[in-house]
Each structure stands twice: as structure tokens, then as C-alpha cells.
Design a protein around this motif. Structure first.
Motif, short mmCIF file in Angstrom:
data_model
loop_
_atom_site.label_atom_id
_atom_site.label_comp_id
_atom_site.label_asym_id
_atom_site.label_seq_id
_atom_site.Cartn_x
_atom_site.Cartn_y
_atom_site.Cartn_z
N ALA A 1 6.32 -2.85 0.23
CA ALA A 1 5.92 -2.96 1.74
C ALA A 1 7.02 -1.80 2.46
CB ALA A 1 6.57 -4.22 2.51
N VAL A 2 6.32 -1.15 3.51
CA VAL A 2 7.26 0.00 3.97
C VAL A 2 6.87 -0.23 5.72
CG1 VAL A 2 6.63 1.65 2.41
CG2 VAL A 2 4.92 1.38 4.35
N ARG A 3 7.93 0.58 6.48
CA ARG A 3 7.99 0.33 7.79
C ARG A 3 6.81 1.21 8.26
NH1 ARG A 3 12.53 -1.98 9.98
NH2 ARG A 3 11.70 -1.56 11.76
N ALA A 4 6.38 1.09 9.65
CA ALA A 4 5.45 2.07 10.19
C ALA A 4 5.90 3.24 10.83
CB ALA A 4 4.77 1.14 11.20
N GLU A 5 7.05 3.23 10.86
CA GLU A 5 7.75 4.66 11.43
C GLU A 5 7.93 5.61 10.17
OE1 GLU A 5 8.55 1.13 12.93
OE2 GLU A 5 10.09 1.76 11.73
N LEU A 6 7.60 5.32 8.99
CA LEU A 6 7.86 6.28 7.81
C LEU A 6 6.73 7.39 7.91
CD1 LEU A 6 8.78 4.22 4.57
CD2 LEU A 6 10.27 5.44 6.35
N THR A 7 6.99 8.49 7.28
CA THR A 7 5.91 9.54 7.21
C THR A 7 5.42 9.27 6.03
OG1 THR A 7 7.17 11.11 5.92
CG2 THR A 7 7.20 11.28 8.25
N VAL A 8 4.27 9.82 5.70
CA VAL A 8 3.49 9.73 4.24
C VAL A 8 4.20 10.20 3.12
CG1 VAL A 8 1.40 10.56 2.96
CG2 VAL A 8 1.06 9.61 5.36
N ALA A 9 4.92 11.27 3.29
CA ALA A 9 5.56 11.83 2.18
C ALA A 9 6.86 10.75 2.03
CB ALA A 9 6.33 13.06 2.71
N GLN A 10 7.39 10.17 2.89
CA GLN A 10 8.71 9.04 2.68
C GLN A 10 8.11 7.85 1.91
OE1 GLN A 10 9.73 8.99 6.91
NE2 GLN A 10 11.66 9.99 6.45
N ALA A 11 7.05 7.63 2.54
CA ALA A 11 6.25 6.30 1.81
C ALA A 11 5.94 6.45 0.48
CB ALA A 11 4.92 5.74 2.82
N LEU A 12 5.24 7.87 0.21
CA LEU A 12 4.89 7.95 -0.95
C LEU A 12 6.10 8.31 -2.06
CD1 LEU A 12 1.96 10.63 -1.44
CD2 LEU A 12 2.24 8.49 -2.53
N ALA A 13 7.08 8.65 -1.61
CA ALA A 13 8.32 8.65 -2.21
C ALA A 13 9.09 7.31 -2.56
CB ALA A 13 9.27 9.75 -1.57
N PHE A 14 8.95 6.36 -1.49
CA PHE A 14 9.41 5.08 -1.75
C PHE A 14 8.56 4.34 -2.83
CE2 PHE A 14 9.04 0.37 -0.53
CZ PHE A 14 10.52 0.37 -0.74
N VAL A 15 7.23 4.41 -2.77
CA VAL A 15 6.31 3.97 -3.79
C VAL A 15 6.90 4.50 -5.15
CG1 VAL A 15 3.87 3.93 -4.68
CG2 VAL A 15 4.60 3.68 -2.33
N ARG A 16 6.92 5.83 -5.34
CA ARG A 16 7.18 6.29 -6.57
C ARG A 16 8.64 5.61 -7.16
NH1 ARG A 16 4.67 12.07 -6.68
NH2 ARG A 16 5.34 12.27 -8.78
N LYS A 17 9.44 5.46 -6.04
CA LYS A 17 10.81 4.93 -6.69
C LYS A 17 10.78 3.58 -7.03
CE LYS A 17 14.66 3.61 -4.13
NZ LYS A 17 15.12 3.43 -2.76
N ILE B 1 2.92 6.53 8.93
CA ILE B 1 2.17 5.45 8.42
C ILE B 1 1.35 4.79 9.53
CG2 ILE B 1 2.51 2.99 7.39
CD1 ILE B 1 2.62 5.41 5.61
N SER B 2 2.07 4.46 10.86
CA SER B 2 1.36 3.88 11.89
C SER B 2 0.16 4.54 12.34
CB SER B 2 2.24 3.84 13.04
OG SER B 2 2.70 5.09 13.40
N GLY B 3 0.06 5.80 11.97
CA GLY B 3 -1.16 6.73 12.37
C GLY B 3 -2.35 6.38 11.46
N ILE B 4 -2.03 6.08 10.04
CA ILE B 4 -3.28 6.01 9.20
C ILE B 4 -3.49 4.42 8.67
CG2 ILE B 4 -2.94 8.41 8.33
CD1 ILE B 4 -1.50 6.92 5.89
#
Lengths: 448, 448
Positions: free
Chosen positions: A140-156, A194-197
Motif C-alpha cells: 500500500a502507498v500514499r497517493a502523494e508519491l511519485t511513480v518513481a518513489q512508489a516503484l522504489a518502495f515496491v522494490r524495497k 500516483i493520484s494521477g494514474i
């Protein structure tokens, strides 16, 4: 398959560990289960140790309980802990619930702190609800993240997750406000928010949703996983497609049991004790037997008729059996139609007309056959007696077909699972009503 | 649900298109199907146009054939082409095969060149095999690529793929030599070679593998997709979990039909014509009726006994019904055990012992009940006649339980689907044998 096994037996020699490994790792779980059965305890343990954690975990979940217990007790503390840590929390919960108390305690003590916490969370929910199927290991992520941040989080975090292909978007209260697939993440630009996509309309189920309904929602939307939310839409966990397949299999067994006049749980046959098996069967049999003895009264009531037309006795089993079969047929069609949602209660008029038409044709055809059978084959009754038997069989067929169609629709309308109407209950009902029709129609035709 | 519908009806007003859109996009496919049924053609089309392609495609696959045809004919050429292009090739193949010839031609002409090529490839394979379920839209890479190159490739092609979460590794002849999950790709270092991180033992099925076996392999290995290969291990396509769920549902319907004495296809009830319904039912009924009339000969053979002990007639339906029920119960347990792989032919000895023990208890219990019923309730037969009825019922119960267990094991050994043994065939068999046992045992006890 036997080829594989022969090779394995040949390789079962200390010098050939590498070769065993090669053969074993190429086997799928169903193949492993066949091989497992044919090896002794020591050999099967050796094979198990050659598998990777993924295969160990899948195989473990498929083995019968006594084998699971034996394995858990033979594995080294370290191998066992590694396996338990690797297993998904929902599978682990299922596994532990089936173990005998001693083995369960040993396993529990061997769990990591985190696994215990997850299991305690999952054990709070009802097994048969959506929440009983879920795993808390989702991303789960927050809507304010960017795609790059979200991807980095998923990988982590992904090594601890059961499913990383959907990323759920939550607000500060953990309420589910969107979902984005890993696919969408990979095709978006790095600096997009994230909120945009994200997709805002998330298909989810409530924690108390029935597990079969949960399966339908995942299935009809073609999802790999489905989030489970509480009443204020906070995400509790996700149900994955493999758990849904298990639910469908279980449902299948339950339906078949209901049609086969079996009650109780769907526990494996060889693992259930003699008295467990009796308990599964006897209650239904007694109900059916008690209902069935009403036929004794019916026959007693027509003793006079049977004296003056003894040939009627000869066709009693054929009449009851054919009535039961036609009733079961139409009940089965209704039950499937109701289960798949194709037939609804409002279709009752259409169904009635169709069943009347079909049963008229079938009634005529079966009447013709029984007439020919009665008149031309031994004992060879006179043709007017043959007509009486044939005409009454036709009436029984029409009546039981219509009854078979209406009972499931009525049960489903009342909120009762209609599957129970397809099995022996229908035949027993029709034994009683069918015999009455048989005697009344014959009496009139014979002028007795 | 009715809340949702009321809102919808209210919003069905040209000023409120945005609101309709908001409501409609929040509905899952099962909810849409319910709503669909309650709207007229124009309203349902408006709703359809508010859905995204994903939901349109899922909804289309769930609608009954006449609705699919109506929609395909009402959609604009452009909307229809967009939808068809969006749909997965395997779904599209299924859809097109069910359409009437005129609609099919129109749809075919509206397909893109690529979609037609894919469909022609898929139509070569048998519907019931693994290959009949597969989609050719999978991702395949060469082992020499680095992780970064493979990821870039996945991102480039993913819009045309059904499933991107497994990347298959092939050699220059398209032979399957490994698999790497998107998860593994994301956790690997960019400059690693695919050959270094791929799993070499790929679980796959052959193109001619039966679809139910294919479902088992995917299911027991917990995979989202399963590659289908030809005899030299070249990858032809992949089968995804959603197709497997459909196969399991179909199998479920088939099993229930077999237990309900129904033949033929599993086409929907309301869409099948009257003669189609007769054809689905009559063949089995005739077989069962012809087999069942053997009971007429049995009863004819014992006419002398029935003259001197007329009370035996009263219990004929109870005896045949209880025998049928006990036989069906044990057959059902065997069939499920055989289907799940828990019971194998080598267990026949164990099964026999268990069924003998269980049937002895059940036989005693049911005998006691019928004794009490016969002696204490009208017509009230003398107690020695009650003993005759009770003892013979017990024998029938033991015999039919054992028969019910052995027949499915025998059928399965011969390679025949044992499900057929659970339904009316078992009751009919037991009518014939059970009556003989009933009369023989009673005759001896009564000394006639």
C-alpha cells in the motif's frame, strides 16, 4: 511418470545427490505427490530437502495432515523455521489449525515474532468470510508519491509481500482510495503522481462477505487479488486468486456432497474415523428413511387395489425410480441455473412452460417404452393393463418434472441453498407423491 | 444493491450523464449483470458506453449469447472495433465461436489484421486441450539479455500482452529454457544476465494436455500463468489463472450434471430449445428405464412369496430408496476422493474394510428404525415380520454401501470417469440387486 520414478529410485544412492536434485526440481507438485506416496519416510525427506522453499511450501500444503505432521517433526529446527517463515500467513494459519495440539505447539514456538503477530490478526476473522481468506502482505502507498518513489518502495518491500502486482493506494486513515497495477506503474512516467494514474473505483469486498461471493467478484472481474475492507473502507488485507480457486473446489465438494446425501465437513475420507464417516452419513439417511416410510402408508391404503390388480405391484420400483430421475434432472438444471445467476425467481413462469412442454414429450416417450415392456416382455400383461401403467407413468413424469423445477426455485426464494433439492430428497418426495398418482390414475383407467 | 439501482433509474436523464458514469464505474461485473437485466435496451447501451474497455470486455464475456449479439449489432463500428481489439484473443475466440453466422461474419470483418492472425492460430487447437485455453500474448526474452534490457523490453511490449508478470526465456528455436518473474527482475541488479537469475526448471504443460489436468497443474503450483509447449518444448502460448477458474466451473457443472442424470453440453438452460432440453435428458432416462424394468422380472419371480407374505410389498419403496441412498453416499465419497487424488486404486483394501465397518453400523441403525416403524405404526405388522424386514434392509445397506464404493474405484481403474456412478445409475443397479436380497433374506427368516 513411471519413467521419472524409475530414474529416481536408481538415483537414490548417496553418490548421486546432484542427479536426484536435478530430477526432483523438474517435478511439479502433482508429480511430487505421486512420487511421495511410493517412497519410504527417509527417501521422501531427502527429496523434500532438495526442493526450493516455494516447492516445499506448495507441497506441504497439499500433503495429508499425518504427513505434514511427520515432516514438521522430522525437519531440523532451522529447516522448519525457514519453511514456516517462507509460507504465506493465510496458508500457515490453515496448516496450523489442522495440526494435532502437540505438533501445533512445537510449530508455534518455532515461528518468528512477526509471523505470530500476523497469525493472531488473521485468527480473529471467521474462516468462511472474505477476511478468513486474506493475507496481510499486500503493498500500500500514499497517493502523494511519485511513480518513481512508489516503484522504489515496491522494490524495497517486495520480499515480504505475497502479491506485488497490484499496489493499493490509501489515505492517512488506511482507507482504500485507489489501486494501481505494477503494469500501470511501469508504463507511467517517473515523475507522475500516483493520484494521477490510479484507478479510483476499486473493486473490493467487505470483511464479512461470504467466501463464495468473494470468489465470484474476483472471478468475474478477472483480478489476481481483491482487497478486503472494513465498514469504513479501511484495507485489512487481500484475497489472492489461488485462495479463490481453493474456495471454488471446496464449494464443488460441498455441492456434490449435498447431491449425494452427505452432511458434515468436507474432510478427507481416509483421515476421517469410522464414527466420523457414520456421522457424515447417518443423519441424512435417517431423515430420508423416515420420510420414505410414508410410502408404506400409501401402499397400505391401496391394498384393496393391489389385490384386484396384482400386476401393478410389478411396476412399483420402475415408477418411483423414473419419477425420481426426472425430478432430479429438472432440479439439477434449476440449481445450476440459479447458481450461475442465469435463472432468477422472476423467470418462474417461463420455466414452468418449458418444463411442461419438455415433460409432455418425455412422459409420452417413457410411457411408450413401459407399455412395450409390459405387454411384450414377460410376464406379458394384457394391453389395457399396459395402457394403465403407461398413462400413469406419463403423469408421474410430468408431475415430478414440474415439482423438480419448482422446489429449487422456492428454496432459493426463501434463502435456502437449493442444492439439497437435487439429491435423494427429491426422489423420496416423489416416491410418496408418485405412488399416489400411479394408483389413482391406474384405478380410473381400469375402472376399479 | 436495490439502492444502486434506484439511483441509476433516477440518473437516467440526459442532464446527468456524469452522475450515471460515476455510479456505473463503481459497479462490479456481477452488479452490472443484475442492473443489466432490469433495464431496457437503450438504457443498457448507455450504461455500457460509460464503462472502460476492461469492464466492457469483462461484461461482454459474462452476458448470454443473445445479449452479446444485440450489443455487437448496436455498437458503432468504431466502438465495436475498439472493444474487439481490446479483448484477449482467447476470450475473443470463445465469443466468436458462440455467435450466429451473420453476427460472426460482421465481427470478423471488423477485426484488425493482427487479431485475425492470432485467432486463426488459436482456432487450430482443440477447445478442450491446454492449447485451447491459451493466449499467444506472453512476454519472451533471450537468456543473453541483461536484467535492464529485459525490463526495458517488458515495458516496451507490455501494452499488447495479457500477462507480464512472468517473463519466459527461450532459445533461438523458441524452446522454453527458463522463466523469470517480474518480481525477480525487479529485485535483481541491472547488469545481471537473465541466464543467471532465471529458474531453469519451468513448470509447463504440453499442447494436448487435457484442460482439467492443466487446471490442476496451475492450481497446485500456485501460478498466475502456465506455459503451453509443443513436443519439442517450443512455447506456443500461456494459460492464465482466469481461464483455469472457468475450466473448474465448467467441470463443476459437468459433475453435477452427471450426478443428476443429464447428458450433453453445459449450455445455459434458458438458451436451450425445448428439443435440446429433451435431448439432454431423454437418453439417460431411457437407459435407466430399461435397466430399471429388470425389477419387474425380479418382482414377477417372487410373486409366489408376495402372495404368502403380502406385507413385504409395503416396504418395497423404502428398501430400494434406502439402498440407493447408501450406495450413492459411498460412491460420492469415493468419487471426490479419487478426483482430489486422495484415494488411489491401491487403497481398495483399506476402503473395503472401512466401508464394511461403517455399513455394519448404518445397517444396524436403519434396521432398528424400520423394525420400529413396521411393528409400532399402522398397518402394524407382527414382530417376526418386522425382524424379517429389518434384517433384510440391513443386508441391503451393507451390500449397496460396498457396491457404491467398489464401482467408482473399478471405473476409475478402467479409465472411465467415475462420477457417473454416483447418480441414478447406482440407485437403478441397487433397485435390482437390493430387491433380490430383500426377498431372499426375508424368505429364509420367515421360513417360506
Amino acid at each position: 511418470m513411471s519413467q521419472v520414478l524409475e530414474n529416481l529410485k536408481e538415483y537414490m544412492d548417496p553418490l548421486n545427490e546432484e542427479q536426484i536434485k536435478g530430477v526432483v526440481q523438474g517435478l511439479s507438485v502433482p508429480e511430487l505427490l505421486v512420487v511421495w506416496d511410493m517412497l519410504n519416510d527417509e527417501e521422501s525427506l531427502r527429496i523434500f530437502l532438495h526442493l526450493d522453499q516455494e516447492a516445499r511450501s506448495n507441497l506441504m500444503m497439499e500433503l495429508p495432515t499425518p504427513e505434514q505432521e511427520r515432516l514438521l517433526q522430522t525437519l531440523s529446527v532451522r529447516d522448519s523455521r525457514d519453511l514456516l517463515d517462507y509460507m504465506e500467513p493465510d496458508d500457515l494459519t490453515d496448516l496450523i489449525q489442522n495440526l494435532s495440539p502437540e505438533v501445533r505447539t512445537a510449530v508455534w514456538n518455532n515461528l518468528s515474532e512477526e509471523a505470530r503477530r500476523e497469525m493472531e490478526f488473521l485468527l480473529r476473522f471467521d474462516e468462511d468470510d472474505a477476511a478468513g481468506l486474506m493475507t496481510p502482505r499486500y503493498v500500500a502507498v500514499r497517493a502523494e508519491l511519485t511513480v518513481a518513489q512508489a516503484l522504489a518502495f515496491v522494490r524495497k518491500v517486495m520480499n515480504d509481500m505475497e502479491m506485488i502486482y497490484y499496489v493499493y493506494v490509501v489515505d492517512q486513515l488506511k482507507r482504500l482510495i485507489g489501486v494501481v497495477s505494477l503494469r500501470q506503474l511501469l508504463s507511467a512516467r517517473d515523475n507522475q503522481k500516483i493520484s494521477g494514474i490510479m484507478t479510483q473505483q476499486v473493486i473490493s469486498v467487505r470483511e464479512e462477505t461470504d467466501q463464495e461471493q468473494t470468489a465470484r467478484v474476483l472471478e468475474e472481474n478477472g483480478l489476481i487479488a481483491l482487497p478486503v475492507v472494513d465498514k469504513i473502507n479501511r484495507i485489512l488485507g487481500i484475497v489472492t486468486f489461488d485462495d479463490v480457486i481453493e474456495v471454488i473446489r471446496e464449494e464443488q465438494t460441498e455441492d456434490i456432497y449435498k447431491m449425494g446425501a452427505l452432511g458434515g465437513d468436507t474432510k478427507s475420507y481416509l483421515e476421517t474415523g469410522i464414527f466420523g464417516l457414520v456421522w457424515k452419513r447417518l443423519p441424512w439417511l435417517v431423515i430420508l428413511l423416515l420420510t420414505g416410510t410414508i410410502t408404506t402408508n400409501v401402499l397400505h391404503g391401496y391394498e384393496g387395489l393391489l389385490m384386484s390388480a396384482a400386476f401393478l405391484t410389478l411396476f412399483i420400483p420402475v415408477i418411483t425410480q423414473t419419477g425420481g430421475n426426472t425430478g432430479t434432472q429438472s432440479a439439477t438444471l434449476m440449481i445450476r441455473g440459479l447458481a450461475t445467476g442465469e435463472i432468477r425467481f422472476k423467470d418462474v413462469g417461463r420455466v414452468l412452460i418449458r418444463e411442461l412442454a419438455v415433460s409432455a414429450i418425455i412422459g409420452f416417450a417413457t410411457g411408450l417404452i413401459i407399455f412395450a415392456r409390459g405387454v411384450f416382455l414377460p410376464p406379458g400383461i394384457p394391453w389395457h393393463q399396459g395402457i394403465a401403467v403407461a398413462a400413469s407413468l406419463s403423469c408421474v413424469v410430468v408431475f415430478s418434472t414440474v415439482l423438480g423445477a419448482l422446489v429449487p426455485m422456492g428454496l432459493s426464494r426463501m434463502g435456502v441453498d437449493p442444492t439439497v433439492a437435487a439429491g435423494p430428497l427429491m426422489s423420496t418426495l416423489i416416491d410418496v407423491t408418485g405412488l399416489t398418482i400411479y394408483f389413482e390414475v391406474s384405478k380410473r383407467i381400469l375402472g376399479l
